[in-house]
Design a protein around this motif. Structure first.
Motif, short mmCIF file in Angstrom:
data_model
loop_
_atom_site.label_atom_id
_atom_site.label_comp_id
_atom_site.label_asym_id
_atom_site.label_seq_id
_atom_site.Cartn_x
_atom_site.Cartn_y
_atom_site.Cartn_z
N ILE A 116 10.30 -0.53 -0.86
CA ILE A 116 9.90 -0.24 0.53
C ILE A 116 10.63 -1.19 1.48
N SER A 117 10.68 -2.46 1.11
CA SER A 117 11.37 -3.44 1.94
C SER A 117 12.84 -3.08 2.11
N ALA A 142 0.83 -1.20 0.00
CA ALA A 142 0.00 0.00 0.00
C ALA A 142 0.86 1.26 0.00
N VAL A 143 1.93 1.24 0.81
CA VAL A 143 2.83 2.40 0.86
C VAL A 143 3.53 2.56 -0.49
N ALA A 144 3.97 1.46 -1.06
CA ALA A 144 4.64 1.49 -2.35
C ALA A 144 3.75 2.10 -3.42
N GLU A 145 2.49 1.72 -3.43
CA GLU A 145 1.55 2.24 -4.42
C GLU A 145 1.38 3.75 -4.25
N LYS A 146 1.26 4.19 -3.00
CA LYS A 146 1.08 5.63 -2.74
C LYS A 146 2.31 6.44 -3.16
N LEU A 147 3.50 5.84 -3.03
CA LEU A 147 4.74 6.55 -3.36
C LEU A 147 5.20 6.34 -4.79
#
Length: 42
Positions: free
Chosen positions: A32-33, A20-25
């Motif tokens: 992200i990992s 979810a964070v990856a998609e937003k960024l």
């Protein structure tokens, strides 16, 4: 506090997955990992 621990803590506090964070960024989940483990800051 390092970038890695700050990102991890903020993500967990928000209840968001790495995906979810990856998609937003606009980056991959793998990015992200890597950021969270301190492998890469790019």
């Amino acid at each position: 506090m390092s970038f890695a621990s700050g990102l991890y803590g903020a993500r967990r506090k928000s209840g968001l997955s790495q995906e979810a964070v990856a998609e937003k960024l606009g980056v991959s989940r793998q990015t992200i990992s890597k950021w969270e483990t301190g492998v890469s800051h790019n």
